[in-house]
Design a protein around this motif. Structure first.
Motif, mmCIF file in Angstrom:
data_model
loop_
_atom_site.group_PDB
_atom_site.id
_atom_site.type_symbol
_atom_site.label_atom_id
_atom_site.label_comp_id
_atom_site.label_asym_id
_atom_site.label_seq_id
_atom_site.Cartn_x
_atom_site.Cartn_y
_atom_site.Cartn_z
ATOM 1 N N ALA A 1 0.256 26.327 -24.667
ATOM 2 C CA ALA A 1 -0.645 25.296 -25.165
ATOM 3 C C ALA A 1 -1.867 25.234 -24.252
ATOM 4 O O ALA A 1 -1.750 25.369 -23.044
ATOM 5 C CB ALA A 1 0.062 23.939 -25.185
ATOM 6 N N PRO A 2 -3.044 25.047 -24.835
ATOM 7 C CA PRO A 2 -4.237 24.965 -23.986
ATOM 8 C C PRO A 2 -4.206 23.675 -23.163
ATOM 9 O O PRO A 2 -3.792 22.619 -23.643
ATOM 10 C CB PRO A 2 -5.397 24.955 -24.978
ATOM 11 N N ALA A 3 -4.607 23.795 -21.925
ATOM 12 C CA ALA A 3 -4.647 22.624 -21.048
ATOM 13 C C ALA A 3 -6.061 22.073 -21.050
ATOM 14 O O ALA A 3 -7.026 22.804 -21.168
ATOM 15 C CB ALA A 3 -4.237 23.011 -19.641
ATOM 16 N N GLY A 4 -6.195 20.812 -20.934
ATOM 17 C CA GLY A 4 -7.516 20.196 -20.856
ATOM 18 C C GLY A 4 -7.737 19.217 -21.985
ATOM 19 O O GLY A 4 -6.828 18.845 -22.719
ATOM 20 N N GLU B 1 0.825 -1.197 0.000
ATOM 21 C CA GLU B 1 0.000 0.000 0.000
ATOM 22 C C GLU B 1 0.865 1.254 0.000
ATOM 23 O O GLU B 1 0.546 2.233 -0.682
ATOM 24 C CB GLU B 1 -0.934 0.002 1.209
ATOM 25 N N LYS B 2 1.985 1.216 0.757
ATOM 26 C CA LYS B 2 2.895 2.361 0.790
ATOM 27 C C LYS B 2 3.488 2.612 -0.602
ATOM 28 O O LYS B 2 3.560 3.749 -1.065
ATOM 29 C CB LYS B 2 4.017 2.130 1.799
ATOM 30 N N ALA B 3 3.915 1.532 -1.279
ATOM 31 C CA ALA B 3 4.497 1.667 -2.615
ATOM 32 C C ALA B 3 3.455 2.217 -3.595
ATOM 33 O O ALA B 3 3.756 3.076 -4.432
ATOM 34 C CB ALA B 3 5.024 0.322 -3.097
ATOM 35 N N LYS B 4 2.224 1.749 -3.491
ATOM 36 C CA LYS B 4 1.163 2.217 -4.385
ATOM 37 C C LYS B 4 0.894 3.707 -4.159
ATOM 38 O O LYS B 4 0.724 4.462 -5.116
ATOM 39 C CB LYS B 4 -0.106 1.398 -4.128
ATOM 40 N N LEU B 5 0.849 4.136 -2.894
ATOM 41 C CA LEU B 5 0.618 5.547 -2.599
ATOM 42 C C LEU B 5 1.753 6.420 -3.136
ATOM 43 O O LEU B 5 1.510 7.499 -3.680
ATOM 44 C CB LEU B 5 0.462 5.754 -1.090
ATOM 45 N N GLU B 6 2.985 5.937 -2.999
ATOM 46 C CA GLU B 6 4.132 6.700 -3.504
ATOM 47 C C GLU B 6 4.072 6.822 -5.026
ATOM 48 O O GLU B 6 4.344 7.894 -5.586
ATOM 49 C CB GLU B 6 5.439 6.033 -3.080
ATOM 50 N N GLU B 7 3.689 5.734 -5.719
ATOM 51 C CA GLU B 7 3.573 5.778 -7.178
ATOM 52 C C GLU B 7 2.484 6.765 -7.600
ATOM 53 O O GLU B 7 2.652 7.521 -8.562
ATOM 54 C CB GLU B 7 3.245 4.384 -7.713
ATOM 55 N N GLU B 8 1.365 6.776 -6.886
ATOM 56 C CA GLU B 8 0.288 7.704 -7.208
ATOM 57 C C GLU B 8 0.747 9.151 -7.008
ATOM 58 O O GLU B 8 0.431 10.022 -7.818
ATOM 59 C CB GLU B 8 -0.940 7.407 -6.350
ATOM 60 N N LYS B 9 1.485 9.409 -5.931
ATOM 61 C CA LYS B 9 1.990 10.759 -5.675
ATOM 62 C C LYS B 9 2.949 11.196 -6.782
ATOM 63 O O LYS B 9 2.897 12.329 -7.252
ATOM 64 C CB LYS B 9 2.683 10.827 -4.319
ATOM 65 N N LYS B 10 3.839 10.280 -7.189
ATOM 66 C CA LYS B 10 4.790 10.599 -8.255
ATOM 67 C C LYS B 10 4.056 10.882 -9.567
ATOM 68 O O LYS B 10 4.380 11.834 -10.283
ATOM 69 C CB LYS B 10 5.789 9.457 -8.453
ATOM 70 N N ALA B 11 3.082 10.067 -9.913
ATOM 71 C CA ALA B 11 2.336 10.252 -11.155
ATOM 72 C C ALA B 11 1.580 11.578 -11.126
ATOM 73 O O ALA B 11 1.533 12.304 -12.132
ATOM 74 C CB ALA B 11 1.360 9.089 -11.358
ATOM 75 N N LYS B 12 0.994 11.910 -9.986
ATOM 76 C CA LYS B 12 0.262 13.174 -9.875
ATOM 77 C C LYS B 12 1.219 14.354 -10.004
ATOM 78 O O LYS B 12 0.907 15.349 -10.668
ATOM 79 C CB LYS B 12 -0.460 13.226 -8.523
ATOM 80 N N ALA B 13 2.417 14.247 -9.385
ATOM 81 C CA ALA B 13 3.397 15.336 -9.477
ATOM 82 C C ALA B 13 3.879 15.505 -10.921
ATOM 83 O O ALA B 13 4.029 16.632 -11.408
ATOM 84 C CB ALA B 13 4.574 15.046 -8.548
ATOM 85 N N GLU B 14 4.109 14.394 -11.623
ATOM 86 C CA GLU B 14 4.542 14.467 -13.022
ATOM 87 C C GLU B 14 3.453 15.089 -13.892
ATOM 88 O O GLU B 14 3.735 15.897 -14.777
ATOM 89 C CB GLU B 14 4.894 13.074 -13.537
ATOM 90 N N ALA B 15 2.197 14.749 -13.650
ATOM 91 C CA ALA B 15 1.096 15.310 -14.427
ATOM 92 C C ALA B 15 0.974 16.806 -14.177
ATOM 93 O O ALA B 15 0.748 17.592 -15.111
ATOM 94 C CB ALA B 15 -0.211 14.603 -14.080
ATOM 95 N N ALA C 1 3.451 18.784 -13.265
ATOM 96 C CA ALA C 1 4.616 19.420 -13.876
ATOM 97 C C ALA C 1 4.410 19.545 -15.388
ATOM 98 O O ALA C 1 4.732 20.569 -15.992
ATOM 99 C CB ALA C 1 5.877 18.620 -13.571
ATOM 100 N N ALA C 2 3.864 18.520 -16.030
ATOM 101 C CA ALA C 2 3.613 18.561 -17.474
ATOM 102 C C ALA C 2 2.560 19.618 -17.801
ATOM 103 O O ALA C 2 2.683 20.350 -18.786
ATOM 104 C CB ALA C 2 3.161 17.188 -17.964
ATOM 105 N N ALA C 3 1.525 19.722 -16.986
ATOM 106 C CA ALA C 3 0.488 20.725 -17.221
ATOM 107 C C ALA C 3 1.051 22.123 -17.042
ATOM 108 O O ALA C 3 0.728 23.038 -17.808
ATOM 109 C CB ALA C 3 -0.687 20.489 -16.269
#
Length: 135
Positions: A100-103, A74-88, A90-92
């Motif tokens: 570029a329009p977002a959305g 569960e800890k690893a899954k939460l960390e992966e979700e946090k990383k993916a959200k941070a990357e998204a 940063a990309a936005a």
């Protein structure tokens, strides 16, 4: 059912009812208390509870569960979700800085795949059998 069997069952029910009434009448106490009368005799002594504990929220609701106790998966899954959200995010942010329009309008449009052509016609399935009900 044949009539003699029904009569035998009825007689058994009557005997059971009368027997249970008789047992209840025989084992009933001699005299009960009326409303407003206090208890009398040896059983009239007030009982003192030695181990009485007041009801608290914990006893009513139950012990609180700690959310800090997570399994390693569960800890690893939460960390992966946090990383993916941070990357998204940063990309936005980078896309917004470039203008570029977002959305959803910024996403590329992907055409659905063309249907595959059939070379051989599949035989039609036979019609379902209609069964008559068992009754």
């Amino acid at each position: 059912m044949p009539r003699p069997v029904l009569q035998l069952v009825a007689i058994g029910l009557v005997v059971a009812c009368l027997g249970s009434f008789a047992v209840g009448a025989i084992t009933a106490p001699a005299r009960g208390r009326l409303p407003g009368e206090g208890p009398q005799g040896q059983s009239a002594a007030v009982l003192e509870a030695q181990e009485a504990k007041p009801l608290t929220d914990e006893r009513i609701v139950g012990a609180t569960q700690d959310e800090d106790e997570l399994t390693p998966e569960e800890k690893a899954k939460l960390e992966e979700e946090k990383k993916a959200k941070a990357e998204a995010q940063a990309a936005a942010k980078a896309a917004a800085e470039q203008g570029a329009p977002a959305g959803p309008e910024a996403a590329p449009v992907i055409a659905p795949p063309a249907p595959a052509e059939k070379t051989e016609a599949a035989p039609a399935p036979p019609p379902p059998k209609v069964e008559e009900p068992p009754f």
